[in-house]
Design a protein around this motif. Structure first.
Motif, PDB file in Angstrom:
ATOM      1  N   CYS A 110       0.846  -1.199   0.000  1.00  0.00           N
ATOM      2  CA  CYS A 110       0.000   0.000   0.000  1.00  0.00           C
ATOM      3  C   CYS A 110       0.879   1.246   0.000  1.00  0.00           C
ATOM      4  N   CYS A 145      -6.313  -2.613   1.103  1.00  0.00           N
ATOM      5  CA  CYS A 145      -5.441  -2.515   2.273  1.00  0.00           C
ATOM      6  C   CYS A 145      -6.271  -2.714   3.535  1.00  0.00           C
ATOM      7  N   CYS A 187      -5.756   0.693   5.894  1.00  0.00           N
ATOM      8  CA  CYS A 187      -6.437   1.913   5.428  1.00  0.00           C
ATOM      9  C   CYS A 187      -7.889   1.645   5.033  1.00  0.00           C
TER      10      CYS A 187
HETATM   11 ZN   LIG Z   1      -2.729   1.102   3.555  1.00  0.00          ZN
END
Ligand SMILES: [Zn+2]
Length: 160
Positions: free
Chosen positions: A39, A78, A81
């Protein structure tokens, strides 16, 4: 066959998944070998594939065949996130229709010629050749030493 084509293609960490021939054009479906991507936001490695996104990119010819890569630029999710992101591909610039090495090959031809001639000889438009010149310049600007060595002094001063 796929393994041979992967070797012939010789793009690091890229595998050929399938191939299709249409006349003088060889279309290779490719993706990165790794099952995961990092990410860009947080650096977390993700293996959760969200979506396959395919697009066509022109690459160096093989023999007398024009080569088009059907690139899978995968989107991952991800965990940290909770967002999706596209993996990084180091052989093609964002939203570009040609690989870096294809652009380099075209730009090299400019040393002994000009944009219009190189465009005509390669079946490209002047705009495409200029776009490749920009692509190579961007690569050089990002201070990749291997690129600088490959390009040589004449081409670097040409790009400036
Ligand atoms: Zn992330």
């Amino acid at each position: 066959m796929k393994r041979i084509l992967t070797q012939l293609l010789n793009l690091p960490e890229v595998i050929v998944e399938s191939n299709l021939q249409e006349g003088q054009t060889l279309i290779l479906s490719v993706s990165k070998k790794a099952k995961s991507a990092v990410c860009l936001q947080c650096g977390q490695k993700s293996e959760k594939l969200h979506q396959n996104q395919r697009y066509l990119v022109k690459d160096l010819p093989m023999g007398d065949k024009e080569v088009i890569l059907n690139v899978n630029r995968r989107r991952f999710k991800c965990k940290k996130c909770r967002k999706t992101f596209s993996e990084e591909l180091d052989f093609v610039g964002a939203r570009k229709r040609f690989t870096h090495r294809y652009a380099e090959n075209i730009v090299k031809q400019l040393i002994s010629s000009n944009v219009s001639n190189v465009a005509r000889n390669n079946g490209l438009t002047d705009e495409e050749v200029n776009s490749m010149l920009e692509d190579v310049a961007e690569n050089v600007m990002s201070i990749d030493v291997s690129n600088l060595k490959r390009l040589g002094i004449d081409e670097i001063s040409l790009v400036k």
